[in-house]
Design an enzyme around this catalytic site. Structure first.
Site, mmCIF file in Angstrom:
data_model
loop_
_atom_site.group_PDB
_atom_site.id
_atom_site.type_symbol
_atom_site.label_atom_id
_atom_site.label_comp_id
_atom_site.label_asym_id
_atom_site.label_seq_id
_atom_site.Cartn_x
_atom_site.Cartn_y
_atom_site.Cartn_z
ATOM 1 N N ALA A 225 0.845 -1.258 0.110
ATOM 2 C CA ALA A 225 0.053 0.004 -0.059
ATOM 3 C C ALA A 225 0.893 1.651 -0.023
ATOM 4 O O ALA A 225 0.412 2.216 -0.318
ATOM 5 C CB ALA A 225 -0.914 0.215 1.317
ATOM 6 N N LYS A 226 2.078 1.268 0.441
ATOM 7 C CA LYS A 226 3.059 2.433 0.474
ATOM 8 C C LYS A 226 2.278 3.528 1.297
ATOM 9 O O LYS A 226 2.596 4.407 0.609
ATOM 10 C CB LYS A 226 3.710 2.572 -0.912
ATOM 11 C CG LYS A 226 4.292 1.419 -1.654
ATOM 12 C CD LYS A 226 4.720 1.815 -2.816
ATOM 13 C CE LYS A 226 5.410 0.713 -3.472
ATOM 14 N NZ LYS A 226 4.786 -0.507 -3.886
ATOM 15 N N ARG A 227 1.970 3.394 2.368
ATOM 16 C CA ARG A 227 1.263 4.357 3.039
ATOM 17 C C ARG A 227 1.922 5.260 3.652
ATOM 18 O O ARG A 227 3.089 4.989 4.036
ATOM 19 C CB ARG A 227 0.116 3.677 3.993
ATOM 20 C CG ARG A 227 -0.816 2.982 3.428
ATOM 21 C CD ARG A 227 -1.902 3.592 2.651
ATOM 22 N NE ARG A 227 -3.120 2.872 2.512
ATOM 23 C CZ ARG A 227 -3.937 2.889 1.528
ATOM 24 N NH1 ARG A 227 -3.768 3.812 0.763
ATOM 25 N NH2 ARG A 227 -5.163 2.133 1.367
#
Length: 270
Positions: free
Chosen positions: A94-96
């Site tokens: 998700a690479k939040r």
């Protein structure tokens, strides 16, 4: 089970450093799945069932599900993996990256809604933006460090006090953020010299390594640069080269053949 415990067990029991990325693109699905409301789940579940004994982890990319209003199919897929292939950890890609209060909600989404075992996170906003994920000590928090895309050098190679930014990230995570032993780093296969540098800075910390297959990363260079003394320490991701190895109703069998070939190519250099 702690993410790192499950990952180490998968490395040993499945004799694999291969992570299969689940990036479902309905435009590339076989004809018999086209137009089905559950096509994304059916496609991904078939890939999972065909390859689970060959991998150390699966990595669904949330955007491929969310863009098609298929978050419910992502939930069902992760439930399917946990139910039918226990012990294979699931990394939610998700690479939040956001302020603490928003990160708290992203952490709930990843670990409580989707029940992922780990998540990828962007460290650019600093420690307080990562703390909500670290608050789940049994879950993996895998932070972007030296990414496989060409533009990664725009920022990751900037000098910060005598070291490159990606080196600072690696050192910060290893020395200050990993109190629960649940951190990992993303380091692209397209940059084996940097993989070796990150390995030197982080000891035996797990590295998620995208970029082989369609992105052109070299397997031999990747494994030799990033393996630990015990021959582990890596989750080498391949997505498109495995998912779309076949185009017909036998797509899952073709995916298995591609995964087996990739796993064995990796193991040749462990």
């Amino acid at each position: 089970m702690h993410f790192m415990t499950a990952l180490r067990a998968a490395w040993q029991q499945r004799d694999s450093l291969l992570c299969v990325g689940l990036d479902p693109d309905p435009a590339r699905f076989p004809a018999h799945l086209q137009g089905r409301p559950d096509a994304i789940f059916e496609f991904c579940a078939a890939i999972v069932d065909a390859t689970a004994d060959l991998v150390c982890s699966f990595k669904p990319q949330i955007a491929y599900f969310a863009a098609r209003r298929a978050e419910d199919q992502l939930e069902a897929l992760i439930d399917h993996i946990h139910a039918h292939h226990p012990g294979v950890p699931v990394i939610l890609d998700a690479k939040r990256g956001d302020i603490g209060s928003t990160a708290e909600q992203y952490a709930v989404e990843a670990f409580e809604r989707f029940k992922a075992d780990a998540i990828t996170v962007n460290p650019y906003m600093g420690r307080d933006s990562v703390d909500p994920y670290l608050a789940y000590p049994d879950k993996g928090v895998i932070l972007l460090c030296r990414t496989s895309n060409p533009g990664g050098s725009d920022l990751q190679f900037l000098d910060v006090g005598g070291e490159k930014l990606y080196e600072r990230v690696a050192r910060l995570v290893a020395e200050d953020w990993n109190a629960s032993g649940n951190c990992g780093l993303v380091v692209g296969a397209t940059f084996p010299a940097e993989i070796a540098r990150v390995r030197a800075l982080t000891g035996e910390m797990p590295l998620l390594v995208p970029g082989i297959g369609a992105q052109g990363g070299d397997i031999e260079a990747t494994v030799k640069a990033g393996r630990t003394a015990a021959g582990g320490g890596l989750m080498i991701n391949s997505s498109r080269a495995i998912l779309y190895a076949g185009k017909g109703e036998d797509f899952a069998a073709a995916a298995r053949a591609a995964a087996l070939q990739t796993r064995d190519a990796i193991n040749a250099y462990r």
